[in-house]
Motif scaffolding. Sequence first.
Motif, PDB file in Angstrom:
ATOM      1  N   UNK A   1       0.852  -1.364  -0.046  1.00  0.00           N
ATOM      2  CA  UNK A   1      -0.016   0.055   0.009  1.00  0.00           C
ATOM      3  C   UNK A   1       0.845   1.262   0.026  1.00  0.00           C
ATOM      4  N   UNK A   2       2.053   1.232  -0.267  1.00  0.00           N
ATOM      5  CA  UNK A   2       3.109   2.123   0.075  1.00  0.00           C
ATOM      6  C   UNK A   2       3.816   2.415  -1.447  1.00  0.00           C
ATOM      7  N   UNK A   3       3.751   3.681  -2.032  1.00  0.00           N
ATOM      8  CA  UNK A   3       4.532   3.837  -3.223  1.00  0.00           C
ATOM      9  C   UNK A   3       5.938   3.764  -3.404  1.00  0.00           C
ATOM     10  N   UNK A   4       6.421   4.226  -2.430  1.00  0.00           N
ATOM     11  CA  UNK A   4       7.869   4.419  -2.169  1.00  0.00           C
ATOM     12  C   UNK A   4       8.482   4.017  -1.023  1.00  0.00           C
ATOM     13  N   UNK A   5       8.726   2.757  -0.660  1.00  0.00           N
ATOM     14  CA  UNK A   5       9.171   2.375   0.608  1.00  0.00           C
ATOM     15  C   UNK A   5      10.446   2.794   1.018  1.00  0.00           C
ATOM     16  N   UNK A   6      11.215   3.185  -0.047  1.00  0.00           N
ATOM     17  CA  UNK A   6      12.743   3.455   0.479  1.00  0.00           C
ATOM     18  C   UNK A   6      12.538   4.996   0.964  1.00  0.00           C
ATOM     19  N   UNK A   7      11.607   5.909   0.349  1.00  0.00           N
ATOM     20  CA  UNK A   7      11.538   7.066   1.020  1.00  0.00           C
ATOM     21  C   UNK A   7      10.280   7.319   2.093  1.00  0.00           C
ATOM     22  N   UNK A   8       9.529   6.162   2.059  1.00  0.00           N
ATOM     23  CA  UNK A   8       8.604   6.491   3.090  1.00  0.00           C
ATOM     24  C   UNK A   8       8.463   4.992   4.061  1.00  0.00           C
ATOM     25  N   UNK A   9       9.280   4.877   5.040  1.00  0.00           N
ATOM     26  CA  UNK A   9       9.259   3.473   5.721  1.00  0.00           C
ATOM     27  C   UNK A   9       8.128   3.868   6.636  1.00  0.00           C
ATOM     28  N   UNK A  10       8.040   5.033   7.145  1.00  0.00           N
ATOM     29  CA  UNK A  10       6.868   5.583   8.034  1.00  0.00           C
ATOM     30  C   UNK A  10       5.477   5.066   7.490  1.00  0.00           C
ATOM     31  N   UNK A  11       5.287   5.018   6.188  1.00  0.00           N
ATOM     32  CA  UNK A  11       4.033   4.700   5.426  1.00  0.00           C
ATOM     33  C   UNK A  11       3.804   3.366   5.839  1.00  0.00           C
ATOM     34  N   UNK A  12       5.029   2.566   5.526  1.00  0.00           N
ATOM     35  CA  UNK A  12       5.099   1.068   5.587  1.00  0.00           C
ATOM     36  C   UNK A  12       4.695   0.778   7.286  1.00  0.00           C
ATOM     37  N   UNK A  13       5.280   1.337   8.160  1.00  0.00           N
ATOM     38  CA  UNK A  13       5.019   1.239   9.493  1.00  0.00           C
ATOM     39  C   UNK A  13       3.435   1.397   9.802  1.00  0.00           C
ATOM     40  N   UNK A  14       2.743   2.792   9.328  1.00  0.00           N
ATOM     41  CA  UNK A  14       1.522   2.729   9.385  1.00  0.00           C
ATOM     42  C   UNK A  14       0.285   1.714   8.918  1.00  0.00           C
ATOM     43  N   UNK A  15       1.034   1.225   7.709  1.00  0.00           N
ATOM     44  CA  UNK A  15       0.042   0.231   7.082  1.00  0.00           C
ATOM     45  C   UNK A  15       0.131  -0.893   7.779  1.00  0.00           C
ATOM     46  N   UNK A  16       1.484  -1.560   8.360  1.00  0.00           N
ATOM     47  CA  UNK A  16       1.791  -2.614   9.037  1.00  0.00           C
ATOM     48  C   UNK A  16       1.054  -2.385  10.345  1.00  0.00           C
TER      49      UNK A  16
END
Length: 183
Positions: free
Chosen positions: A16-31
């Motif tokens: 659900x995250x477009x750019x995990x390299x730049x947005x690890x917080x997006x991965x954390x939120x989705x997780x």
Amino acid sequence: MDRDRFWGLVEEARASVDDTVADPDGVADALAKVLGAERAEVIAGFGTELARLQVESYRWDLWAAAYLINSGASEDGFDSFRGWLIAQGREVWDAALADPDSLADVVDEDRPEGFEGFDGEGMLHVGSHAYKNATGDETAYWKAVDAEAPDTPDVPAGEEIDFDDSDELQTHLPRLAALYLEA
């Protein structure tokens, strides 16, 4: 929780995250959302597996890679870097543990203005946050994780690397050194 299930949950969040390299917080939120749908025992199992991965990756060569990539890496910075690395998924994780220099294929040497490093601190806390959201209390989470997780060694594994020695960094991590060390 086994490792395959752990990485399956991470991959579900990464999708659900477009750019995990730049947005690890997006991965954390989705997780956190993915984990929030699980039972408390599963969330605690996730935290235990995360702790195991942190111990396994407590190595000099990976720390040297973090040091180069982030223009320095304190112990806390190295922890956060490994959180970022988990947010990149199992394929990148496994490649980096097999050869930290493989991260040259993942990171960009051009740091944008205001760059603060490849930092995934949020990934390190996602389990406790999900557990608290699911149960209202995170105390049992930490008790379960602490009871099952291995202790972090006093010294990183592998051959010690002097992060201030450019020649040594070039020997151990030639591709990353070429990207990040000034000639």
